[in-house]
Design a protein around this motif. Sequence first.
Motif, PDB file in Angstrom:
ATOM      1  N   LYS A   1       0.631  -1.179   0.024  1.00 26.55           N
ATOM      2  CA  LYS A   1       0.026  -0.102  -0.038  1.00 26.55           C
ATOM      3  C   LYS A   1       0.678   1.277  -0.056  1.00 26.55           C
ATOM      4  CE  LYS A   1      -3.698   2.581   0.613  1.00 26.55           C
ATOM      5  NZ  LYS A   1      -4.832   2.383  -0.719  1.00 26.55           N
TER       6      LYS A   1
ATOM      7  N   PHE B   1       0.744   5.713  -0.150  1.00 26.17           N
ATOM      8  CA  PHE B   1       0.041   6.819   0.003  1.00 26.17           C
ATOM      9  C   PHE B   1       0.750   7.628  -0.562  1.00 26.17           C
ATOM     10  CE2 PHE B   1      -1.382   4.320   3.752  1.00 26.17           C
ATOM     11  CZ  PHE B   1      -2.820   4.201   3.699  1.00 26.17           C
ATOM     12  N   GLY B   2       0.534   8.105  -1.623  1.00 27.53           N
ATOM     13  CA  GLY B   2       1.209   8.995  -2.690  1.00 27.53           C
ATOM     14  C   GLY B   2       2.958   8.448  -2.667  1.00 27.53           C
TER      15      GLY B   2
ATOM     16  N   HIS C   1     -10.527  -1.533   5.797  1.00 27.23           N
ATOM     17  CA  HIS C   1     -10.709  -0.163   5.604  1.00 27.23           C
ATOM     18  C   HIS C   1      -9.858   0.517   4.564  1.00 27.23           C
ATOM     19  CE1 HIS C   1     -12.787   0.288   9.132  1.00 27.23           C
ATOM     20  NE2 HIS C   1     -11.914  -0.238  10.169  1.00 27.23           N
ATOM     21  N   TYR C   2      -8.714  -0.156   4.047  1.00 25.76           N
ATOM     22  CA  TYR C   2      -7.902   0.440   3.056  1.00 25.76           C
ATOM     23  C   TYR C   2      -7.947  -0.605   2.006  1.00 25.76           C
ATOM     24  CZ  TYR C   2      -5.532   3.773   6.059  1.00 25.76           C
ATOM     25  OH  TYR C   2      -5.291   5.024   7.057  1.00 25.76           O
ATOM     26  N   LEU C   3      -7.984  -0.362   0.503  1.00 27.35           N
ATOM     27  CA  LEU C   3      -7.877  -1.152  -0.423  1.00 27.35           C
ATOM     28  C   LEU C   3      -6.294  -1.496  -0.780  1.00 27.35           C
ATOM     29  CD1 LEU C   3      -9.702  -2.422  -2.280  1.00 27.35           C
ATOM     30  CD2 LEU C   3      -9.385  -0.648  -3.816  1.00 27.35           C
TER      31      LEU C   3
ATOM     32  N   GLY D   1     -11.255  -4.348   0.719  1.00 26.19           N
ATOM     33  CA  GLY D   1     -11.829  -3.043   0.764  1.00 26.19           C
ATOM     34  C   GLY D   1     -13.266  -3.039   1.403  1.00 26.19           C
TER      35      GLY D   1
END
Lengths: 355, 505
Positions: free
Chosen positions: B14, B16-17, B55-57, B78
Amino acid sequence: MIRIEPRENPSRAFAIGIPILSAVISLALAAIPLLAAGANPLTAYGEMIKGVFGSVFALSEMLTRATPLIFTGLAAALAFRAKLWNIGAEGQLYLGAMAAVAIGSGYLDAPGIVLLPLIILLGAGAGAAGMMAPTYLKVRFGADEVVTTLLLNFIILIFLQMMLEGPLQDPMGLGWPQSAPVLDQGMLPPLMERMRVHSGLIIALVLAAIAQFMLARSVWGFKLRAVGENAAAARHAGINVNRSLFGVAAISGALAGLAGVSEVAGLKGYLTSDLSPGFGYTGIVVAMLAGLSPAGVVVAALFIASVFVGADSMSRAMGVSSFLADLVVSMSLLCVLVGGFLAKYRILRTREAVS
Amino acid sequence: MTDSTVLRLNGLSKRFGPVVANDDVSLTLAKGEALALLGENGAGKTTLMNMLFGHYLPDAGSVEVADENGVLQSLPLGHPQAALAAGVGMVHQHFALAENINALDNITLGSEPLLALRRNRQAARAKIEGIIERSGLKAPLNTPVGRLSVGERQRVEILKALYRDARILVLDEPTAVLTPQEADTLFENIKAMTREGLSVIFISHKLREVLAFSDRIAVLRHGRKVGEMATADADEKAIARMMVGADTPKVARTDMAPGAPVLNLSGISVTGRSKRDTLKGVDLMVNAHEILGIAGISGNGQSALANVISGLAAPSEGHIQVDGIPVPKPGPAAMVKAGIGRIPEDRHHEGIVGAMSVAENMVIERLDDPEVQSRGLLRRDAIRDNAERLAQAYDVRGPGVTASSRLLSGGNIQKLILARVFERSPRLILANQPTRGLDMGAAAEVGRRLLEARERGAGVVLISEDLDEILGLADRIVVIRDGNLVEAGSHDREKIGLMMAGEPA
């Protein structure tokens, strides 16, 4: 499924491009009701542009319209920066206007050099005073200033009507609910021969420049930003949050009061209860469009004034309702707010996961 | 893999940016196993668990969960609902309970159809009582959750997961809010449940409890899994090295004779709305060259004490002296002026104005200093130079001093606050939970700075819920309970734990 994620790095080009794009989109959307009204949108927009930039007179009218919007836009922008939601600029505008005619229409027959500054000061002071009670209620009891400032507008409006049919009524006015005219030497001088644009515009621009400078460069602006962005941290750091709130409340009210002074002593000359077609409320739109930046307020006020004046002129030329102007203004606000959201967040469509 | 595998994470990633939160992490969990997920803050533990829970994909990878028959099924990603249905329960660090309704209703909330006309509370109660019986997770079911202790609330959270037939339970830092004794009890309960076949993953960065209560340990660093071992084969040093990637800097501490009093509270009372904001006539003396540790379970008046010392709360009774001089009108500015440096508990909420720049946050406490302003105008160059210098000296890393301070990581925000506080050479330092949520490196830096200030002759009030931290740093320990302060008189972990719980030692 749709997800909303914050953007990591909202770029600067984005921040400037979005409002412009929003304005363009709002004009495009306004074409729909124009078509429905039976007008050719392109011709209509042509008429609008002509109505704003087609002549010196048109331009002067637009600037005249922008003047009170710069004042009320600044009033909203500064208060909102501190998260003080002053929705009462309309009422404070009338307080300022009342103070202006109370002192200016004969009560004090002084030379202009004395009278004019006095009118300006008293008008600003009256606006500021109008913001004190809501701020006190907020600070002391936690009363929501959105409610108190908004409702105060109606109280002030009724008070105004009482004054216009009582102490402030023009004795020569044949019973009309209007004030006596401001003395000639108390008027804000016009900027151009035979045009309505007056020196209130200069005052507005100077104040916008000062506000922009002070917000970024002064200790006062530092505290204001800190209080608005995180009051708990500001308090912890030793900033007197209440004092900051009262300070900005006074300034915000004073700016709105000056809008009233500028309309009475710059344009109309006397006070009626329809002095402002909602300049106080439109000021909120201006401030939001401007992203709460004082410099942006000037640009946004010019844009909104252009739309209003242009749409008026278009409706006269093409025979469509001038309410279209309101429609364009509201749509541009919606577009900018949505655009601002999209500048900060992005919407992702995620594939339905297969099980 | 054996048949008893109940959960398999395959190559989860995962981003994040620009930040890689998890990079190709694979894990398995066996039936009845307690797996400890270790790692510094920001190592990606919580992100990993949030992907498991939907909660997160994830950007890549897959999750498989065993069904009732023990056959691994791939889990739709997700979708928290799917994770719940597959038997994955998660207890977050911050509880998600409705305070005004009782525990029973909190437990059943959300697992009943929205439009059901009547609720079968009897059946629900019987089921919950059965779970309590088996696990030992005792909680009063009829009391509004707002009146329960933190430990009880946590048990309600766990019961909520078990009530939904969780076969896999994820606990995110379960002991962060508990006393040592409560933590031990919790793990006893968890043990009882794993014996019944429940599989547990718990996130922690306390090595002691990990070594004592897990079967297996997986270590994450910078989003990657860097090690995995059976707890029986693990040793503390090796794990610590794995977590940080190097040996942890040891905090060196020399004995020192206390000097003159720098802070003197006498008879201070604060009447607050709740227990956490209340002090009942306390006396407290802190000397130069002394670190005073305030130990206690969260919510026993620490906030009130911190607010008094930092000037946020005005005591209804009592006197405050700093360096022997009374502070007549306490307030944040007056306290700073009197020479108190404050490290607030909630660094995001009270410590910084996130929307303002790092440089601005570094001077926010001294806006009337002629170095910062002249005649009401900010000296922007001086402010920037000051920030560059402090960022260097205190190793504040981030996108630069003119960038918004909210872009900094938690550890760097804390370093910003340290720089702001220590730069003024305060006489007294109030450090309220100064290492909460920090990784080991940043936490060690905080400890080092506090000891340095003590050496220089400052007094330090260290409020912490981490008893190990207090035991490691404090010269003298005071226990706070129910708005009262009691001198501990020793560094005995067991004794202090009992005092925190309010039992006679």
